[in-house]
Design a protein around this motif. Structure first.
Motif, short mmCIF file in Angstrom:
data_model
loop_
_atom_site.label_atom_id
_atom_site.label_comp_id
_atom_site.label_asym_id
_atom_site.label_seq_id
_atom_site.Cartn_x
_atom_site.Cartn_y
_atom_site.Cartn_z
N LYS A 99 -40.35 15.75 4.19
CA LYS A 99 -38.92 15.66 3.87
C LYS A 99 -38.23 16.92 4.34
N PRO A 100 -37.27 16.87 5.22
CA PRO A 100 -36.82 15.67 5.96
C PRO A 100 -37.88 15.22 6.96
N ASN A 151 -40.58 19.74 2.73
CA ASN A 151 -41.24 19.35 1.48
C ASN A 151 -42.27 18.27 1.77
C1 LIG Z 1 -37.69 20.57 -1.51
O1 LIG Z 1 -37.92 20.53 -2.92
C2 LIG Z 1 -37.22 21.49 -3.67
C3 LIG Z 1 -37.61 21.37 -5.12
O2 LIG Z 1 -38.78 20.65 -5.28
C4 LIG Z 1 -35.72 21.28 -3.50
O3 LIG Z 1 -35.03 22.30 -4.18
C5 LIG Z 1 -35.39 21.36 -2.01
O4 LIG Z 1 -34.02 21.07 -1.83
C6 LIG Z 1 -36.22 20.35 -1.23
N1 LIG Z 1 -35.95 20.52 0.19
C7 LIG Z 1 -35.77 19.49 1.02
C8 LIG Z 1 -35.50 19.80 2.44
O5 LIG Z 1 -35.83 18.33 0.61
#
Ligand SMILES: *[C@@H]1O[C@H](CO)[C@@H](O)[C@H](O)[C@H]1NC(C)=O
Ligand SMILES: *[C@@H]1O[C@H](CO)[C@@H](O)[C@H](O)[C@H]1NC(C)=O
Ligand SMILES: *[C@@H]1O[C@H](CO)[C@@H](O)[C@H](O)[C@H]1NC(C)=O
Ligand SMILES: *[C@@H]1O[C@H](CO)[C@@H](O)[C@H](O)[C@H]1NC(C)=O
Ligand SMILES: *[C@@H]1O[C@H](CO)[C@@H](O)[C@H](O)[C@H]1NC(C)=O
Ligand SMILES: *[C@@H]1O[C@H](CO)[C@@H](O)[C@H](O)[C@H]1NC(C)=O
Ligand SMILES: *[C@@H]1O[C@H](CO)[C@@H](O)[C@H](O)[C@H]1NC(C)=O
Ligand SMILES: *[C@@H]1O[C@H](CO)[C@@H](O)[C@H](O)[C@H]1NC(C)=O
Ligand SMILES: *[C@@H]1O[C@H](CO)[C@@H](O)[C@H](O)[C@H]1NC(C)=O
Length: 299
Positions: A99-100, A151
């Motif tokens: 993600k992404p 993520n």
């Molecule tokens: C990844 O996860 C964190 C918290 O788990 C969140 O704050 C963050 O925005 C996420 N990043 C993406 C790119 O999704």
């Protein structure tokens, strides 16, 4: 005499600084793990260009970081989805969602080895294996491993990390898995199979054992008190010696003064002794005019 006291005062000050700095700040220096992650990221960004995809590269770190191990891999997301990957201690299975969702990802793996406890601590616990970690980045727009963090979401088998703790160091203690949060906070969980942990995502992990409360601070503090006691005793003995010497000197001086005042009545020998002792200061005064004269023509 004065030199002796000066020396002792210095020793006392040093001892006090050592004692209080030690008992306040703990024994080892503590560094910022977040800053280290950023450094690794920037260093890899600077040094690694056009790596072959699917190949793990060891990064040679600057000397200041010697002992730490960092390696990187650049992968196509499709390959990562189908095959997963192995990064030393970590096993990342297939079917992990990014993600992404990007085309290419880069992963930085790190093993802090002997630096582990300088960067990561668990209050009341002791780490029995080095801290290892990995972070994934979007490498699509970079010729390296990228800079934008990703993520990971596991949909198949879990990501696991396996450790090899030193048997003698571990003893009969049960180990716990430790995950270090982004701000360095430690979260404990049970091991899944011996010396393996299930990992929720990217981050830093280690194994820790509980330090028995009885020996936690006691043994650490005890030797400090011992050293302080011994040094204090030594200084007291030296002080007593100096005092005794001072008393002895005073007594002797009084005796000599008594003899002098007795001898002053008839013998002029003392005068020559006084004059000789003043000689150096007289000769120094004499050289100064010469020094000044030589400067006169220039000014
Ligand atoms: C990844 O996860 C964190 C918290 O788990 C969140 O704050 C963050 O925005 C996420 N990043 C993406 C790119 O999704
Ligand atoms: C990278 O370093 C590890 C540990 O030091 C070593 O086992 C491995 O062979 C190295 N790999 C390469 C490609 O140099
Ligand atoms: C770790 O080991 C390296 C040598 O391998 C050494 O240069 C470094 O100072 C050590 N770090 C610590 C914190 O002891
Ligand atoms: C990773 O290691 C496991 C077991 O050590 C092996 O079954 C698996 O095929 C490896 N995966 C890759 C992508 O090399
Ligand atoms: C390093 O990062 C900068 C921006 O943060 C980026 O423009 C550059 O392409 C990166 N270099 C590599 C080799 O990834
Ligand atoms: C395990 O730890 C003990 C004591 O700290 C040390 O003597 C021994 O060499 C270590 N063994 C290994 C395999 O590192
Ligand atoms: C560990 O347990 C075994 C048997 O339970 C015992 O013989 C041994 O002394 C223990 N070792 C330590 C270091 O406590
Ligand atoms: C670190 O983050 C955790 C949540 O992820 C939070 O509970 C904790 O209070 C934070 N600690 C510090 C020192 O900011
Ligand atoms: C770990 O396992 C013990 C029993 O073996 C259990 O009591 C405890 O709640 C578990 N802790 C966690 C965090 O799952």
């Amino acid at each position: 005499m004065r030199r002796g006291f000066h020396w002792i005062a210095l020793a006392v000050v040093h001892l006090a600084i050592w004692f209080f700095s030690g008992s306040m700040a703990g024994d080892s220096q503590v560094y910022d793990p977040h800053a280290l992650d950023e450094f690794f990221q920037q260093f890899v960004n600077r040094t690694l260009h056009h790596p072959r995809t699917g190949v793990l590269y060891n990064i040679t770190l600057p000397g200041r970081y010697s002992g730490m191990e960092v390696s990187v891999i650049r992968m196509r997301s499709s390959t990562f989805w189908v095959r997963g990957t192995n990064l030393s201690a970590f096993y990342i299975p297939p079917r992990v969602i990014l993600k992404p969702n990007v085309k290419t990802l880069g992963i930085i793996y790190q093993n802090l080895r002997n630096w582990s406890s300088s960067y990561y601590q668990v209050p009341g616990y002791r780490l029995v294996v080095p801290v290892v970690g990995f972070i994934a980045f979007d490498a699509s727009k970079s010729d390296g491993v990228g800079t934008q963090m990703l993520n990971l979401t596991v949909t198949g088998n879990p990501i696991t990390v396996s450790f090899h703790p030193n048997r003698t160091e571990q003893g009969n203690n049960t180990v716990a898995c430790v995950k270090f949060g982004y701000n360095g906070t430690a979260f404990l969980s049970n091991v899944t199979s011996p010396n393996s942990c299930v990992v929720q995502g990217q981050g830093h992990y280690s194994l820790a054992i509980l330090i028995p409360p009885s020996s936690r601070e006691k043994e650490k503090g005890a030797w400090r008190w011992w050293v302080l006691g011994l040094a204090g005793g030594g200084i007291a003995i030296i002080l007593m010696g100096l005092c005794a010497w001072a008393v002895y000197e005073t007594v002797m001086r009084n005796k000599i003064r008594g003899m002098e005042s007795e001898s002053e009545r008839g013998i002029p020998l003392e005068v020559t002794w006084v004059r000789r002792s003043r000689m150096p200061s007289a000769s120094m005064l004499r050289t100064q005019p010469v020094f000044l004269e030589s400067h006169v023509p220039f000014s």
